[in-house]
Design an enzyme around this catalytic site. Structure first.
Site, short mmCIF file in Angstrom:
data_model
loop_
_atom_site.label_atom_id
_atom_site.label_comp_id
_atom_site.label_asym_id
_atom_site.label_seq_id
_atom_site.Cartn_x
_atom_site.Cartn_y
_atom_site.Cartn_z
N ASP A 7 30.05 8.95 36.64
CA ASP A 7 29.00 9.11 35.61
C ASP A 7 29.67 9.12 34.25
O ASP A 7 30.87 9.39 34.13
CB ASP A 7 28.20 10.40 35.81
CG ASP A 7 27.04 10.51 34.82
OD1 ASP A 7 26.38 9.49 34.53
OD2 ASP A 7 26.79 11.62 34.31
N SER A 8 28.87 8.84 33.22
CA SER A 8 29.37 8.93 31.85
C SER A 8 29.82 10.36 31.54
O SER A 8 30.67 10.56 30.69
CB SER A 8 28.28 8.52 30.87
OG SER A 8 27.17 9.37 31.04
N CYS A 70 24.94 7.10 37.77
CA CYS A 70 24.54 6.99 36.37
C CYS A 70 23.53 5.85 36.31
O CYS A 70 23.89 4.70 36.59
CB CYS A 70 25.77 6.69 35.52
SG CYS A 70 25.41 6.39 33.78
N GLU A 162 24.78 17.85 27.80
CA GLU A 162 26.27 17.82 27.80
C GLU A 162 26.82 18.94 26.92
O GLU A 162 27.87 19.50 27.20
CB GLU A 162 26.79 16.46 27.29
CG GLU A 162 26.64 15.32 28.28
CD GLU A 162 27.70 15.29 29.38
OE1 GLU A 162 28.87 15.59 29.12
OE2 GLU A 162 27.34 14.97 30.54
N CYS A 194 17.54 9.48 35.24
CA CYS A 194 18.83 9.79 34.63
C CYS A 194 19.38 10.97 35.42
O CYS A 194 18.65 11.95 35.68
CB CYS A 194 18.65 10.17 33.17
SG CYS A 194 20.16 10.84 32.41
N HIS A 196 21.24 13.30 34.68
CA HIS A 196 21.27 14.60 33.99
C HIS A 196 19.93 15.35 34.14
O HIS A 196 19.90 16.57 34.01
CB HIS A 196 21.53 14.42 32.49
CG HIS A 196 22.95 14.10 32.13
ND1 HIS A 196 23.53 12.88 32.39
CD2 HIS A 196 23.90 14.85 31.52
CE1 HIS A 196 24.78 12.89 31.95
NE2 HIS A 196 25.02 14.08 31.42
#
Ligand code: DGL
Length: 269
Positions: A7-8, A70, A162, A194, A196
């Site tokens: 993932d980013s 992601c 984040e 997403c 997240h």
């Protein structure tokens, strides 16, 4: 040999947590490209370059299979990677298809022609890059007809998560749900597109109302990976899971706690 999870940033840990529970004997290498997150505001070429570099690092760590946990990378880079970049003997899978198979009531890997499905009005919440790629609508069109998708680009939510600023993340989610409802007042289903967003699932559900079915990816990806590994024995070996980041390992390890609800130690990629 381990299975790579990319993932980013930290969002893919929602997927890792689910796959580790489903496949407790499989070792994973998690790669967070924290130095370049968020990807969701980047151009497709940039996302392709970053995703291939990170995936190559996971191949170099001994992974033969990498899951792009992601949506942004899956939407903007996966098809191009599979068509023009993937080294011989290596595989890369994304996180869209298991979700769409669940939404369209298909068995994993069922490639029969598109057909009518129960759900007709779907809200998609995702990053700006995922929304502008239209990859979700494309994958859906291969499997279902007559489904109306309204997409909402949720700017700012990944950055807030984040940074660990959950108050800002909640305020942004509520305003993005309001914006979506102005375009589609009565969605039947909502996709958290997403990795997240599962951390904000309760807020999405509350803002959408109890009549909307919220689809979150982690468990769906875990089920489909279990099915894939059963059909491709020998990909996953034995050993310990490892965590790599292009960011500051101490900071990233600290931020990871809400995702995994336990301590994990990242090391420098
Ligand atoms: N977790 C990524 C996704 O699923 C986050 C994208 C980002 O870095 O903006 O899209």
């Amino acid at each position: 040999m381990a299975v790579g999870i990319f993932d980013s940033g930290l969002g893919g840990l929602t997927v890792l947590d689910a796959v580790q529970k489903r496949l407790p004997d499989v070792p994973f290498v998690y790669f967070a490209d924290s130095a370049h997150a968020p990807y969701g505001v980047r151009k497709a070429d940039d996302i392709f370059e970053l995703t291939t570099r990170a995936t190559q690092s996971l191949f170099d760590e001994g992974c033969d299979l990498v899951i792009l946990a992601c949506n942004t990378a899956s939407a903007a880079a996966l098809r191009r990677m599979q068509e023009s970049w993937l080294p011989q003997g290596k595989r890369v899978l994304g996180v869209f298809v298991p979700l769409i198979e669940a939404l369209t009531e298909r068995q994993w890997g069922d490639n029969s022609p598109p057909r009518e499905v129960a759900v007709q009005h779907v809200a998609l919440f995702a990053t700006p890059a995922t929304v502008s790629s239209r990859a979700f609508q494309r994958e859906l069109a291969f499997r279902a007809v007559g489904v109306d998708v309204e997409a909402q680009a949720c700017g700012g939510v990944v950055d807030a998560i984040e940074e660990g600023d959950m108050i800002l993340a909640e305020a942004l989610v509520r305003s993005h749900v309001d914006a979506l409802k102005r375009k589609m007042p009565h969605p039947q289903a909502a996709i958290l597109g997403c990795t997240h967003y599962p951390l904000m699932e309760d807020v999405f559900q509350d803002a959408l109302g109890p009549e909307v079915e919220v689809y979150s990816q982690a468990n769906l990806v875990a089920e489909s990976l279990a099915d894939y590994l059963a059909r491709h024995p020998g990909i996953a070996g034995t050993g310990e899971s490892r965590f790599l980041t292009t960011g500051d390992p101490r900071r990233v390890s600290g931020r990871a706690v809400p995702f995994m609800k336990r301590d994990i130690q990242f090391r420098q990629a």
